[in-house]
Write a protein that holds these residues in place. Structure first.
Motif, short mmCIF file in Angstrom:
data_model
loop_
_atom_site.label_atom_id
_atom_site.label_comp_id
_atom_site.label_asym_id
_atom_site.label_seq_id
_atom_site.Cartn_x
_atom_site.Cartn_y
_atom_site.Cartn_z
N THR A 296 77.64 -70.48 21.57
CA THR A 296 77.59 -71.57 22.56
C THR A 296 76.65 -71.26 23.72
N PRO A 297 76.83 -70.17 24.48
CA PRO A 297 75.88 -69.91 25.57
C PRO A 297 74.46 -69.69 25.09
N LEU A 298 74.28 -69.11 23.91
CA LEU A 298 72.93 -68.87 23.41
C LEU A 298 72.21 -70.17 23.06
N SER A 299 72.96 -71.23 22.86
CA SER A 299 72.34 -72.52 22.51
C SER A 299 71.79 -73.24 23.73
N TYR A 300 72.14 -72.76 24.93
CA TYR A 300 71.75 -73.46 26.16
C TYR A 300 70.44 -72.94 26.74
N SER A 301 69.41 -72.85 25.91
CA SER A 301 68.09 -72.52 26.44
C SER A 301 67.50 -73.70 27.21
N ASN A 302 68.27 -74.82 27.25
CA ASN A 302 67.85 -75.98 28.04
C ASN A 302 68.33 -75.91 29.48
N SER A 303 68.91 -74.78 29.90
CA SER A 303 69.46 -74.71 31.26
C SER A 303 68.42 -74.94 32.35
N PRO A 304 67.10 -74.68 32.13
CA PRO A 304 66.13 -75.03 33.18
C PRO A 304 66.11 -76.52 33.50
N ASP A 305 66.49 -77.36 32.54
CA ASP A 305 66.44 -78.81 32.76
C ASP A 305 67.33 -79.24 33.91
N LEU A 306 68.49 -78.58 34.06
CA LEU A 306 69.44 -78.97 35.10
C LEU A 306 69.13 -78.29 36.42
N ALA A 307 68.27 -77.28 36.40
CA ALA A 307 67.92 -76.56 37.62
C ALA A 307 66.56 -76.94 38.17
N ARG A 308 65.79 -77.70 37.43
CA ARG A 308 64.38 -77.90 37.78
C ARG A 308 64.17 -78.69 39.06
N TYR A 309 65.18 -79.42 39.52
CA TYR A 309 65.04 -80.18 40.76
C TYR A 309 65.26 -79.31 42.01
N LEU A 310 65.74 -78.09 41.83
CA LEU A 310 65.98 -77.23 42.98
C LEU A 310 64.65 -76.84 43.64
N PRO A 311 64.66 -76.61 44.95
CA PRO A 311 63.44 -76.15 45.62
C PRO A 311 62.91 -74.87 44.98
N LYS A 312 61.60 -74.70 45.03
CA LYS A 312 60.99 -73.56 44.37
C LYS A 312 61.45 -72.24 44.96
N ASP A 313 61.87 -72.25 46.25
CA ASP A 313 62.30 -71.01 46.88
C ASP A 313 63.81 -70.77 46.76
N ALA A 314 64.49 -71.55 45.93
CA ALA A 314 65.93 -71.31 45.69
C ALA A 314 66.10 -69.91 45.12
N LYS A 315 67.11 -69.19 45.59
CA LYS A 315 67.30 -67.80 45.18
C LYS A 315 67.66 -67.70 43.70
N PRO A 316 66.86 -66.99 42.90
CA PRO A 316 67.16 -66.85 41.48
C PRO A 316 68.55 -66.27 41.21
N SER A 317 68.97 -65.30 42.04
CA SER A 317 70.29 -64.69 41.80
C SER A 317 71.40 -65.72 41.94
N HIS A 318 71.24 -66.66 42.86
CA HIS A 318 72.26 -67.70 43.05
C HIS A 318 72.26 -68.68 41.87
N ILE A 319 71.08 -68.97 41.35
CA ILE A 319 70.98 -69.86 40.19
C ILE A 319 71.64 -69.22 38.97
N VAL A 320 71.34 -67.94 38.77
CA VAL A 320 71.94 -67.21 37.64
C VAL A 320 73.46 -67.20 37.75
N ALA A 321 73.96 -66.87 38.93
CA ALA A 321 75.42 -66.76 39.13
C ALA A 321 76.10 -68.10 38.94
N ALA A 322 75.57 -69.17 39.53
CA ALA A 322 76.21 -70.48 39.45
C ALA A 322 76.23 -70.98 38.00
N THR A 323 75.12 -70.81 37.30
CA THR A 323 75.03 -71.27 35.91
C THR A 323 75.93 -70.46 34.99
#
Length: 477
Positions: free
Chosen positions: A228-255
């Motif tokens: 299941t998690p390996l199938s979600y290589s589409n996760s950038p689609d839901l994050a792409r609206y975030l500002p470019k300077d959004a902290k990667p560690s926060h994106i990883v943790a939330a997702t």
């Protein structure tokens, strides 16, 4: 390059259909916070499908505590889903476009055809199948007993609502999924409360496994869970609206946490449920066992919850798949694309409703998916690490011969070789009811498909990308 004709074409509101597809998102249009992604991923994973997978851990012959440990280990790959998500804000476009950096302009179309809409259609069918069976079970208790007509009716209704979610897109998903998560948590926690008195906390199978048979069951269980998690290589689609300077560690943790916490918890509940029911109930379906165990009012509420969950998960899946069709090169706008994907998933669901049981469909399809999803996820994560998450959206849309990501004839030898050879390694180590790879056979049925396939793909990709064949597309400074 695919860009909007005017600003009116870019709509990201919960109250209007989203017309943007794979187009680049300008910094002025970026908004949101990484923590919002937690609910986006939690809502789809408060799921009856997790109950089904959890019950499978018991049917594999594991003790309750072995099953719980396997579930926790099997949820660790959610970290990969989180890592991949950070590419969305960096590039400002969908994951199905970002992977041009890995496979080349033409090669990417081939890969996305499998990892994008095809796998998405399978997951659409699996989740609609769960709601179809449970909806039909509930209707049967009300006297509507046709075993073909009513599951199909439920499928059509749920799929129609799902497509509406996908059409309204990112703005609606971001706005309502936090409320969906709260509702589903209340319903599924209430169900859990009714399940707990029936749990056999000391459950052990009649013939406990040990040695190679035990490891075979443990590894098969991990493969099922990791799929299941390996199938979600589409996760950038839901994050792409975030500002470019959004902290990667926060994106990883939330997702990662948004997907992993509800998945682990409710999959464990599924294992607990399986210890308190008979083999006959398991054979009839975990959905039937659940409805038998619950009071009528909660059974109705559970079915509503399953349908809401299915809509939330498949709405997100259809949303990403609509952009995958665009990335393949089909000349279609995102909204019609979402309708096409929904129709394909609906047709596959109706076929499965008439030909299989929920448990059989889930187990077999999830295991086979890792042949594609494991290597693809490994290549994506490795690419992010090697590039240090530096993606130029303008270059990704440059499809001219000789462009940065044209590579060799439109194909990246590094990416294509890694995903194909990783897929072969996965298949050789896979152990299912209809296919056992040569390596798995030699190991007595032990399934190392996820681990071996991902390692082969990651190592091969890293080596080839830094060679003369792949260095052109890699910023080394």
């Amino acid at each position: 390059m695919t860009r909007p004709a005017d600003d009116e074409a870019f709509v990201d509101s919960a109250s209007q259909p989203e017309t943007r597809g794979i187009e680049l998102i300008d910094e002025a249009d970026r908004h949101g916070r990484p923590r919002d992604l937690f609910f986006v991923w939690a809502a789809p994973n408060v799921s009856v499908l997790n109950f089904t997978i959890g019950a499978t851990m018991i049917t594999l012959g594991l003790t309750l505590w072995q099953a719980i440990l396997v579930i926790l280990v099997g949820c660790l790959p959610w970290i990969f889903t989180g890592i991949v998500a950070i590419a969305g804000p960096a590039a400002g476009t969908s994951g199905s476009v970002i992977t041009r950096a890995m496979y080349g302009i033409i090669g990417n179309k081939v890969i996305v055809a499998f990892t994008g809409w095809l796998i998405s259609a399978v997951f659409l069918a699996l989740n609609w199948l769960a709601s179809s069976f449970m909806g039909a079970d509930l209707l049967a208790r009300l006297g509507l007993t046709n075993p073909i007509v009513w599951p199909i009716v439920v499928t059509l209704v749920v799929s129609a609502i799902t497509v509406v979610i996908a059409v309204y897109g990112h703005g609606l998903i971001l706005r309502v999924y936090s409320w969906v998560t709260i509702f589903l948590l209340v319903v599924f926690l209430a169900v859990t409360a009714f399940i707990l008195p029936n749990v056999d906390w000391g459950y052990r199978p009649a013939q406990p496994l040990n040695g190679v048979p035990l490891w075979a069951s443990v590894t098969v269980g991990i493969t099922l869970l990791a799929s299941t998690p390996l199938s979600y290589s589409n996760s950038p689609d839901l994050a792409r609206y975030l500002p470019k300077d959004a902290k990667p560690s926060h994106i990883v943790a939330a997702t990662a946490l948004g997907g992993a916490i509800p998945s682990a918890f409710f999959t464990i509940v599924g294992a607990l449920l399986a210890t308190g029911v008979t083999q006959a109930q398991l054979d009839a379906g975990i959905d039937v066992a659940l409805l038998d165990m619950l009071p009528a009012w909660l059974g109705v509420l559970l079915v509503v919850g399953v349908i809401v969950n299915t809509v939330s998960l498949n709405g997100m899946t259809t949303y990403s798949s609509s952009m995958a069709l665009q990335a393949i090169g089909i000349p279609i706008r995102r909204i019609p694309s979402a309708i096409v994907v929904g129709a394909i998933g609906t047709a596959l669901t109706i076929y499965l409703v008439m030909s299989t049981s929920l448990l059989e469909a889930v187990n077999l399809m999830l295991q086979f998916l890792v042949i594609v999803t494991g290597p693809a996820m490994a290549v994506f994560v490795t690419d992010i690490v090697l590039r240090r998450n530096r993606y130029d959206g303008v270059e990704l849309f440059d499809e001219r011969r000789g462009a940065t990501f044209w590579y060799t004839g439109g194909f990246s030898v590094a990416g294509m070789s890694a995903v194909v050879l990783g897929g072969i390694a996965t298949a050789l180590c896979l152990s299912t009811t209809v296919w056992v790879g040569a390596i798995s056979t030699a190991l007595g049925g032990v399934d190392l498909s996820v681990e071996v396939g991902m390692i082969v793909s990651a190592v091969l990709y890293a080596v080839l990308l830094r060679s003369r064949l792949g260095r052109r597309g890699l910023p080394l400074r």
